[in-house]
Design a protein around this motif. Structure first.
Motif, PDB file in Angstrom:
ATOM      1  N   GLY A 179       0.845  -1.184  -0.233  1.00 46.28           N
ATOM      2  CA  GLY A 179       0.001   0.024   0.064  1.00 46.28           C
ATOM      3  C   GLY A 179       1.064   1.240   0.022  1.00 46.28           C
ATOM      4  N   ILE A 180       0.081   2.317  -0.370  1.00 43.25           N
ATOM      5  CA  ILE A 180       0.688   3.569  -0.115  1.00 43.25           C
ATOM      6  C   ILE A 180       1.102   4.081   1.189  1.00 43.25           C
ATOM      7  CG2 ILE A 180       0.513   6.131  -0.950  1.00 43.25           C
ATOM      8  CD1 ILE A 180      -1.328   4.964  -3.336  1.00 43.25           C
ATOM      9  N   GLY A 181       0.334   3.868   2.218  1.00 40.53           N
ATOM     10  CA  GLY A 181       0.302   4.243   3.518  1.00 40.53           C
ATOM     11  C   GLY A 181      -0.672   5.075   4.194  1.00 40.53           C
ATOM     12  N   TYR A 182      -1.670   5.355   3.388  1.00 38.05           N
ATOM     13  CA  TYR A 182      -2.939   6.571   3.810  1.00 38.05           C
ATOM     14  C   TYR A 182      -3.903   5.571   4.698  1.00 38.05           C
ATOM     15  CZ  TYR A 182      -1.021   9.192  -0.265  1.00 38.05           C
ATOM     16  OH  TYR A 182      -0.020   9.627  -1.066  1.00 38.05           O
ATOM     17  N   CYS A 183      -4.433   6.145   5.581  1.00 38.40           N
ATOM     18  CA  CYS A 183      -5.065   5.245   6.518  1.00 38.40           C
ATOM     19  C   CYS A 183      -6.103   6.221   7.157  1.00 38.40           C
ATOM     20  CB  CYS A 183      -4.401   4.465   7.456  1.00 38.40           C
ATOM     21  SG  CYS A 183      -3.475   3.302   7.002  1.00 38.40           S
ATOM     22  N   GLY A 184      -7.274   5.595   7.292  1.00 36.99           N
ATOM     23  CA  GLY A 184      -8.405   6.536   8.093  1.00 36.99           C
ATOM     24  C   GLY A 184      -9.277   5.420   8.688  1.00 36.99           C
ATOM     25  N   TYR A 185      -9.948   6.044   9.859  1.00 40.89           N
ATOM     26  CA  TYR A 185     -10.720   5.269  10.712  1.00 40.89           C
ATOM     27  C   TYR A 185     -11.803   6.130  11.176  1.00 40.89           C
ATOM     28  CZ  TYR A 185      -6.654   2.306  11.032  1.00 40.89           C
ATOM     29  OH  TYR A 185      -5.685   1.525  10.902  1.00 40.89           O
ATOM     30  N   ALA A 186     -13.218   5.590  10.891  1.00 44.16           N
ATOM     31  CA  ALA A 186     -14.411   6.087  11.672  1.00 44.16           C
ATOM     32  C   ALA A 186     -15.002   5.362  12.321  1.00 44.16           C
ATOM     33  CB  ALA A 186     -15.180   6.483  10.239  1.00 44.16           C
ATOM     34  N   LYS A 187     -15.800   6.125  13.674  1.00 40.31           N
ATOM     35  CA  LYS A 187     -16.407   5.462  14.361  1.00 40.31           C
ATOM     36  C   LYS A 187     -17.716   6.204  14.735  1.00 40.31           C
ATOM     37  CE  LYS A 187     -13.672   6.789  18.407  1.00 40.31           C
ATOM     38  NZ  LYS A 187     -13.128   6.150  19.588  1.00 40.31           N
ATOM     39  N   LYS A 188     -18.891   5.548  14.961  1.00 42.85           N
ATOM     40  CA  LYS A 188     -20.242   6.139  15.028  1.00 42.85           C
ATOM     41  C   LYS A 188     -20.308   6.578  16.285  1.00 42.85           C
ATOM     42  CE  LYS A 188     -24.034   3.909  14.913  1.00 42.85           C
ATOM     43  NZ  LYS A 188     -25.207   3.147  14.340  1.00 42.85           N
ATOM     44  N   MET A 189     -20.539   8.055  16.430  1.00 40.59           N
ATOM     45  CA  MET A 189     -20.705   8.756  17.891  1.00 40.59           C
ATOM     46  C   MET A 189     -22.132   8.916  18.133  1.00 40.59           C
ATOM     47  SD  MET A 189     -17.700   8.754  18.687  1.00 40.59           S
ATOM     48  CE  MET A 189     -17.386   9.914  20.122  1.00 40.59           C
ATOM     49  N   ILE A 190     -22.956   9.432  17.094  1.00 41.09           N
ATOM     50  CA  ILE A 190     -24.460   9.841  17.549  1.00 41.09           C
ATOM     51  C   ILE A 190     -25.108   9.531  16.269  1.00 41.09           C
ATOM     52  CG2 ILE A 190     -26.072  11.681  18.026  1.00 41.09           C
ATOM     53  CD1 ILE A 190     -23.438  13.249  18.969  1.00 41.09           C
ATOM     54  N   GLU A 191     -26.292   8.778  16.734  1.00 42.32           N
ATOM     55  CA  GLU A 191     -27.335   8.520  15.771  1.00 42.32           C
ATOM     56  C   GLU A 191     -28.658   9.022  16.000  1.00 42.32           C
ATOM     57  OE1 GLU A 191     -28.819   4.692  13.104  1.00 42.32           O
ATOM     58  OE2 GLU A 191     -27.408   4.615  14.766  1.00 42.32           O
ATOM     59  N   ASP A 192     -29.296   9.601  15.355  1.00 41.57           N
ATOM     60  CA  ASP A 192     -30.839   9.993  15.440  1.00 41.57           C
ATOM     61  C   ASP A 192     -31.647   9.595  14.241  1.00 41.57           C
ATOM     62  OD1 ASP A 192     -30.310  12.020  13.833  1.00 41.57           O
ATOM     63  OD2 ASP A 192     -30.639  13.811  15.431  1.00 41.57           O
ATOM     64  N   LYS A 193     -32.814  10.231  14.058  1.00 39.14           N
ATOM     65  CA  LYS A 193     -33.716   9.873  12.943  1.00 39.14           C
ATOM     66  C   LYS A 193     -33.422  10.551  11.677  1.00 39.14           C
ATOM     67  CE  LYS A 193     -37.751   8.659  15.847  1.00 39.14           C
ATOM     68  NZ  LYS A 193     -39.056   9.090  16.320  1.00 39.14           N
ATOM     69  N   LYS A 194     -32.543  11.636  11.779  1.00 40.42           N
ATOM     70  CA  LYS A 194     -32.368  12.445  10.763  1.00 40.42           C
ATOM     71  C   LYS A 194     -30.797  12.656   9.999  1.00 40.42           C
ATOM     72  CE  LYS A 194     -35.775  15.981  11.158  1.00 40.42           C
ATOM     73  NZ  LYS A 194     -35.951  17.349  11.395  1.00 40.42           N
ATOM     74  N   THR A 195     -29.761  12.126  11.223  1.00 40.24           N
ATOM     75  CA  THR A 195     -28.401  12.278  10.880  1.00 40.24           C
ATOM     76  C   THR A 195     -27.714  11.052  11.637  1.00 40.24           C
ATOM     77  OG1 THR A 195     -28.205  13.910  12.695  1.00 40.24           O
ATOM     78  CG2 THR A 195     -28.449  14.630  10.607  1.00 40.24           C
ATOM     79  N   VAL A 196     -26.433  10.874  11.201  1.00 35.46           N
ATOM     80  CA  VAL A 196     -25.629   9.968  11.657  1.00 35.46           C
ATOM     81  C   VAL A 196     -24.256  10.740  11.638  1.00 35.46           C
ATOM     82  CG1 VAL A 196     -24.422   7.822  11.727  1.00 35.46           C
ATOM     83  CG2 VAL A 196     -26.925   8.007  10.886  1.00 35.46           C
ATOM     84  N   ILE A 197     -23.563  10.915  13.046  1.00 39.74           N
ATOM     85  CA  ILE A 197     -22.249  11.549  13.081  1.00 39.74           C
ATOM     86  C   ILE A 197     -21.255  10.548  13.472  1.00 39.74           C
ATOM     87  CG2 ILE A 197     -21.097  13.396  14.196  1.00 39.74           C
ATOM     88  CD1 ILE A 197     -23.740  14.818  14.706  1.00 39.74           C
ATOM     89  N   TYR A 198     -20.252  10.671  12.732  1.00 37.49           N
ATOM     90  CA  TYR A 198     -18.855   9.869  12.917  1.00 37.49           C
ATOM     91  C   TYR A 198     -17.782  10.686  13.076  1.00 37.49           C
ATOM     92  CZ  TYR A 198     -21.347   5.843  10.804  1.00 37.49           C
ATOM     93  OH  TYR A 198     -22.318   4.732  10.269  1.00 37.49           O
ATOM     94  N   SER A 199     -16.873  10.151  14.391  1.00 38.53           N
ATOM     95  CA  SER A 199     -15.658  10.598  14.557  1.00 38.53           C
ATOM     96  C   SER A 199     -14.729  10.012  13.763  1.00 38.53           C
ATOM     97  CB  SER A 199     -15.436  10.593  16.158  1.00 38.53           C
ATOM     98  OG  SER A 199     -14.163  11.222  16.262  1.00 38.53           O
ATOM     99  N   TYR A 200     -13.840  10.797  13.105  1.00 35.35           N
ATOM    100  CA  TYR A 200     -12.669  10.124  12.286  1.00 35.35           C
ATOM    101  C   TYR A 200     -11.302  10.565  12.384  1.00 35.35           C
ATOM    102  CZ  TYR A 200     -11.780  13.364   8.647  1.00 35.35           C
ATOM    103  OH  TYR A 200     -11.282  14.518   7.576  1.00 35.35           O
ATOM    104  N   CYS A 201     -10.298   9.674  12.145  1.00 33.69           N
ATOM    105  CA  CYS A 201      -9.014  10.221  12.207  1.00 33.69           C
ATOM    106  C   CYS A 201      -8.495   9.810  11.032  1.00 33.69           C
ATOM    107  CB  CYS A 201      -8.372   9.775  13.241  1.00 33.69           C
ATOM    108  SG  CYS A 201      -8.106   7.883  13.489  1.00 33.69           S
ATOM    109  N   CYS A 202      -7.252  10.137  10.580  1.00 34.24           N
ATOM    110  CA  CYS A 202      -6.496   9.882   9.333  1.00 34.24           C
ATOM    111  C   CYS A 202      -5.176  10.222   9.242  1.00 34.24           C
ATOM    112  CB  CYS A 202      -7.092  10.379   8.095  1.00 34.24           C
ATOM    113  SG  CYS A 202      -7.146  12.265   7.928  1.00 34.24           S
ATOM    114  N   TYR A 203      -4.163   9.347   8.711  1.00 35.53           N
ATOM    115  CA  TYR A 203      -2.708   9.729   8.977  1.00 35.53           C
ATOM    116  C   TYR A 203      -2.052   9.247   7.590  1.00 35.53           C
ATOM    117  CZ  TYR A 203      -2.817   4.854  10.638  1.00 35.53           C
ATOM    118  OH  TYR A 203      -2.901   3.730  10.819  1.00 35.53           O
ATOM    119  N   ASN A 204      -0.982   9.716   7.499  1.00 29.16           N
ATOM    120  CA  ASN A 204      -0.309   9.341   6.190  1.00 29.16           C
ATOM    121  C   ASN A 204       1.095   8.721   6.848  1.00 29.16           C
ATOM    122  OD1 ASN A 204       1.492   9.109   3.786  1.00 29.16           O
ATOM    123  ND2 ASN A 204       1.058  11.186   3.165  1.00 29.16           N
ATOM    124  N   LEU A 205       1.741   7.362   6.323  1.00 26.79           N
ATOM    125  CA  LEU A 205       2.818   6.964   6.872  1.00 26.79           C
ATOM    126  C   LEU A 205       3.894   7.249   6.549  1.00 26.79           C
ATOM    127  CD1 LEU A 205       1.683   3.025   7.139  1.00 26.79           C
ATOM    128  CD2 LEU A 205       1.922   4.540   8.912  1.00 26.79           C
TER     129      LEU A 205
END
Length: 135
Positions: free
Chosen positions: A2-28
């Motif tokens: 791989g090139i070394g680009y990575c990202g992760y997302a996890k769900k923080m809040i969910e309701d009837k209209k929206t879903v909010i994810y927190s994420y991080c990313c980095y370049n090796l």
């Protein structure tokens, strides 16, 4: 390899209209990648309408014995996050590990994570709790 680009997302809040994810990313290839891997300061806010259903193709096929059999093919639909952002269905607060953005200033890794989230939803039928992307 791989090139070394990575990202992760996890769900923080969910309701009837929206879903909010927190994420991080980095370049090796950057020296501070370990530090950026631990910073979950990016935010992806998706409307529930952006999680679209997959396409289902049904057809009846005759077998060699003469019986009829129903074939069901499930085809995931491609969704471009840029279109979702222009429609107002997607907002992104870039993570501190962002190293590349598109013309609108949105982190390209957030786009990758959104595409994977929607694809996972189409295959399972459930809004994913977390996802990752590495290239």
């Amino acid at each position: 390899m791989g090139i070394g680009y990575c990202g992760y997302a996890k769900k923080m809040i969910e309701d009837k209209k929206t879903v909010i994810y927190s994420y991080c990313c980095y370049n090796l290839s950057q020296s501070n990648w370990k530090e950026m891997k631990e910073k979950w300061d990016g935010e992806i806010c998706l409307s529930r309408g952006s999680f679209i259903e997959l396409e289902i193709h049904e057809r009846i096929k005759r077998t060699p014995s003469g019986k009829k059999k129903l074939n069901i093919k499930r085809i995931p639909r491609n969704v471009w996050p840029g279109g979702l952002a222009k429609e107002g269905k997607l907002t992104v607060k870039n993570a501190s590990g962002t190293w590349k953005t598109n013309d609108d200033g949105i982190d390209f890794m957030a786009f990758r994570l959104v595409m994977k989230l929607i694809t996972e939803y189409q295959l399972s039928g459930l809004i994913p709790q977390c996802t990752s992307w590495c290239s």
